[in-house]
Design an enzyme around this catalytic site. Structure first.
Site, mmCIF file in Angstrom:
data_model
loop_
_atom_site.group_PDB
_atom_site.id
_atom_site.type_symbol
_atom_site.label_atom_id
_atom_site.label_comp_id
_atom_site.label_asym_id
_atom_site.label_seq_id
_atom_site.Cartn_x
_atom_site.Cartn_y
_atom_site.Cartn_z
ATOM 1 N N SER A 74 -1.234 5.448 1.647
ATOM 2 C CA SER A 74 -0.312 4.829 2.600
ATOM 3 C C SER A 74 0.667 5.899 3.053
ATOM 4 O O SER A 74 0.257 6.968 3.495
ATOM 5 C CB SER A 74 0.399 3.631 1.950
ATOM 6 O OG SER A 74 1.268 3.005 2.872
ATOM 7 N N HIS A 124 -3.303 2.963 5.293
ATOM 8 C CA HIS A 124 -2.482 1.989 6.011
ATOM 9 C C HIS A 124 -2.145 2.561 7.384
ATOM 10 O O HIS A 124 -1.452 3.578 7.490
ATOM 11 C CB HIS A 124 -1.196 1.696 5.238
ATOM 12 C CG HIS A 124 -1.419 0.899 3.997
ATOM 13 N ND1 HIS A 124 -0.410 0.336 3.268
ATOM 14 C CD2 HIS A 124 -2.554 0.562 3.338
ATOM 15 C CE1 HIS A 124 -0.897 -0.311 2.231
ATOM 16 N NE2 HIS A 124 -2.212 -0.175 2.247
ATOM 17 N N ASP A 126 -0.498 -1.672 -3.478
ATOM 18 C CA ASP A 126 -1.862 -1.836 -3.002
ATOM 19 C C ASP A 126 -2.779 -0.848 -3.722
ATOM 20 O O ASP A 126 -2.474 0.336 -3.827
ATOM 21 C CB ASP A 126 -1.917 -1.600 -1.488
ATOM 22 C CG ASP A 126 -3.228 -2.062 -0.881
ATOM 23 O OD1 ASP A 126 -3.956 -2.801 -1.571
ATOM 24 O OD2 ASP A 126 -3.521 -1.693 0.272
#
Length: 842
Positions: A17, A44, A136
């Site tokens: 991310s 992401h 995540d």
């Protein structure tokens, strides 16, 4: 971890991310060409902005980098990147793009793909978590590890944002932690190190030794587990430690007892999440819970048992669905659900009791349920108190501990798949015994009742829901759990009771022990008898029913109760505990015995042992020739002595209870102080979270501004390029060192320029101009800031007007010179013609 199966190759899922681009470049840069791995990058991405990540990653690797396409087959030596505004899954080695229902809502694309990768590739799956915010990837790594794959994370100290790798590491789902540039080396090393081939007898011998070590340390017997599952998990540990064979791993376990604990934890890892298989929960609600709530008699709670509950998601899911049913039924029902959730893993039970789960459960729990049954906590989501109160968590071994009984629901999903056929056949009759008539049994999608169709009938075969049939089962057909006696490692303890070839000394010692030494037994902290010495039949007798070697069950009345407290006291101190003059009744009358309990100090032992010694005492008898008064006096004195002894024991017990009470009070005060500190820390964390949220919003604003500036600069650059090309004027821009910064296409008519000449000195370039002082004039302009304009000839007889001016930036800084070249040949020829005509006229 090697790609042993023909045609199989390892697929590496990479989750990242914030700060992930730099980590991805470090990860991919050292990968050798032809490594035989496939890589799928889950980054992401902003759903509203196009991404250049494919081209950026292509610069650092020789492998093909492409955006993932729907239905594309994954090939080795390639990198696939998730597209923006899409979720990615994998099935049968093909990538599948999934739409996102709410593009701007919190998403867990890494967890989603990792879970699919674990299910599809099993032991050929590898998960890597790099820099990023949030959690995540944590649950996804847990799924990969449970399936036998390899899990890695970037070192939090190196990551630009350490939340994602730190969350996975703290959850215990990461096998290897290393800098991003070193992760590929770890992967290749584990993948290329297969466990050396052993014949079946050698493998079985090594496995039995490992099981014995696990049993000795954890008190849990893995003998009846599936051999393939045990081998797969053990081979993972062998590869992680760079060992070559199972015997090497056995030696490693002997030298590193901590590794036994890690292996034990790995063997217990299971995949769990809220409302796993939603279709099954819909069937449970409609076909089990609703009929049970509407028909259940008032005043008796509904009892449910969830064995192997792990961190509690399954049990809490059952409680949530039950609460929803109560709220939906009209008129309202007054049923109460009591759920017993048990697991062998003490750490998992501790986590389940806290009722706090990471933010990524939003992937499995709907927003309505999150708002209704959870509250936001500094660590994620906390389960509501009314749901938490429905569940009682306990540490329990389903193989060796007694089951819960009189149950209405027994949810045992995805546990039997880890057990061998013999253990499965013994547990299903036990489940039948534990359930009430018409009770419901819930199994996993890969589990079945087998040959026990006389005990259970299907409610929903597809969802694996079964109803208990009220069929009589003989107690002898049910194998009730019993404690397994720990198998002592042969390295530390010789086999007790085996004499082999007996010497004269050994024979003499054996006779002395059996005839002249007091009777004794060796027990563990639970009272399980491990060894008998001498004649113990006078003090111990087998209990009726199933064979049981527990001292507290076998001891005769008069000895049993004092022994319970004596063993506990002896295990807490080094001095022996002596119980003098205990009386008990035998077939030959009243007997007396002195019992001594001594703790056995063995540094290499992983569990407590106590030696219980029985010494006969002459029991006071009453002669027949004495008077009745004297006999009563003697009996009275004996009873007074026994009463005094009992009072002394009560005083000791009272003192122990008082000390325990004081310790509990002290512990309670410490708990209250800790609770206040935690509450203060929680408030500070909430404040920090709000500050971080504000900072995050500011960063988003700055990012939007930067994006706008980049777009403006692109437009200006396009305008300038079109302007310079449309003027058809040769121009050359030089920096302060007289090196070429930029030039227009028409400059090629005067200079032999190519694109790679940017950065070279202008004096090194071949030119058609007869202007040897061009560079000197440019330096003069840079020094004086006064432009110079000259007309100079070319080698082919043409004339060019050269104008040199300072190069000014928008900040009014002189940063070189700009030189324009205008063809004035026609003007020069006209001037020459005018001069000639004037000369003729004169």
């Amino acid at each position: 971890m090697s790609d042993s199966a023909q045609g199989r190759f390892t697929i590496v899922g990479i989750g990242a991310s914030a700060g992930g681009l730099e980590a991805l470049e470090r990860f991919l840069l050292p990968i050798p060409s032809g490594c035989g791995l496939a890589f799928v990058v889950i980054q992401h991405l902003d759903p509203d902005q196009s991404s250049a990540i494919v081209s950026l990653l292509q610069r650092v690797t020789s492998m093909e980098v492409a955006e993932a396409e729907d239905g594309k087959t994954v090939r080795p030596n390639a990198v696939y990147v998730i597209p923006r505004n899409r979720d990615l899954s994998i099935r049968e080695g093909r990538l599948w793009l999934l739409p996102t229902a709410m593009p701007h809502a919190p998403r867990r694309p890494v967890d989603h793909f990792f879970s699919a990768l674990a299910e599809d590739q099993r032991e050929f799956a590898i998960g890597v978590v790099l820099s990023g915010m949030g959690a995540d990837g944590t649950l996804g790594l847990g799924a990969i590890k449970a399936s036998g794959g390899l899990t890695l994370a970037q070192s939090p100290e190196e990551a630009g944002f350490d939340s994602m790798p730190k969350s996975a590491i703290e959850a215990g789902f990461v096998d290897i932690v290393a800098p991003a540039s070193a992760l590929i080396t770890e992967i290749l090393d584990c993948r290329r190190r297969p466990v050396s081939g052993l014949d079946e007898e050698q493998s079985r011998s090594a496995l039995n030794t490992i099981i014995a070590l696990l049993n000795e340390r954890s008190r849990h017997d893995f003998t009846l587990y599936k051999t393939t599952t045990l081998f797969r998990r053990i081979e993972r540990r062998v590869a992680l430690h760079r060992l070559d064979s199972l015997p090497d791993y056995v030696r490693y376990l002997h030298e590193n007892p901590r590794e036994i604990d890690l292996l034990f934890r790995e063997l217990l890892i299971g995949v769990t999440n809220f409302f796993r298989d939603p279709a099954v929960w819909d069937a449970v609600k409609a076909q089990i819970l609703v009929p049970l709530v509407t028909s259940h008699p008032l005043g008796r709670p509904i009892r449910a048992w969830v064995p192997a509950c792990s961190t509690g998601e399954e049990a809490y899911s059952l409680a949530i669905v039950f609460r929803e049913i109560l709220d939906e039924i009209v008129p309202p029902a007054r049923s109460v659900l009591q759920i017993y959730a048990t697991d062998l893993n003490a750490e998992a039970i501790t986590q389940a009791r806290q009722g706090v789960f990471p933010a990524n459960i939003a992937e499995d729990v709907s927003p309505e349920r999150l708002n209704r049954f959870f509250s936001i906590d500094a660590r994620g989501y906390r389960i509501a108190k009314d749901i938490r109160d429905m569940v009682t968590f306990a540490e329990q071994n389903i193989i060796s501990d007694p089951p819960f009984t009189k149950l209405d629901i027994l949810s045992c999903r995805n546990l039997l798949i880890y057990f061998g056929p013999d253990l499965q056949k013994s547990l299903l009759p036990l489940f039948h015994f534990a359930l009430n008539p018409d009770g419901a049994l819930i199994l996993g999608s890969a589990e079945a009742i087998g040959d026990f169709t006389r005990l259970f009938s299907p409610i929903n075969q597809k969802a694996r829901l079964f109803r208990r049939i009220n069929h009589p089962v003989l107690r002898s057909a049910i194998r009730f759990p019993g404690k397994a006696v720990p198998m002592l490692s042969s390295q530390h303890d010789a086999s007790i009771g085996e004499r082999g070839g007996e010497t004269l000394q050994g024979m003499m010692e054996r006779i002395l022990l059996s005839r002249f030494c007091p009777a004794a037994v060796l027990v563990d902290s639970d009272g399980e008898i491990l060894y008998f010495s001498g004649r113990t039949g006078r003090y111990l007798e087998p209990a009726a029913g199933k064979a049981n070697l527990n001292l507290h069950v076998m001891a005769r009345d008069g000895i049993r109760l004092p022994l319970i407290s004596a063993i506990k006291r002896a295990l807490r101190q080094d001095e022996a505990v002596v119980l003098p003059g205990l009386t008990f009744m035998t077939e030959g009358g009243m007997k007396a015995v002195t019992v001594t309990v001594q703790k056995m100090n063995r540094p290499e032992s992983t569990f407590d042992l106590a030696l219980v010694v029985f010494s006969d005492v002459e029991c006071v008898s009453v002669p027949h020739n004495i008077s009745r008064k004297a006999a009563r006096s003697r009996v009275h004195d004996a009873m007074s002595d026994e009463l005094a002894h009992t009072r002394a024991e009560l005083d000791v017990t009272r003192a122990e209870m008082q000390a325990s009470l004081e310790e509990l009070k002290s512990a309670n005060e410490e708990q209250q102080a800790t609770n206040e500190e935690l509450q203060s820390a929680n408030e500070e964390l909430i404040t920090s979270k709000e500050e971080m949220q504000s900072m995050n919003e500011e960063l988003h604003s700055v990012n939007a501004e930067m994006q706008s500036k980049v777009e403006n600069l692109v437009c200006v650059n396009n305008d300038m390029s079109n302007l310079l090309n449309s003027t058809e004027i040769a121009m050359v821009f030089l920096d302060g060192e007289m090196r070429i910064r930029r030039f227009t296409p028409y400059a090629n008519q005067l200079f032999k320029l190519i694109d790679s000449d940017s950065g070279r000195p202008l004096s090194d370039i071949v030119t058609d101009l007869r202007y040897p002082t061009l560079t000197d004039d440019a330096r003069e302009v840079l020094r004086t800031l006064i432009f110079i304009e000259k007309q100079v000839p070319t080698q082919n007889g043409r004339w060019v007007k050269v104008r040199t001016i300072p190069y000014r930036t928008q900040d009014n800084v002189i940063d070189g010179v700009a030189i324009t070249f205008i063809d004035v040949t026609e003007i020069k020829e006209l001037q020459d013609e005018l001069k000639r005509l004037k000369g003729e006229t004169l």
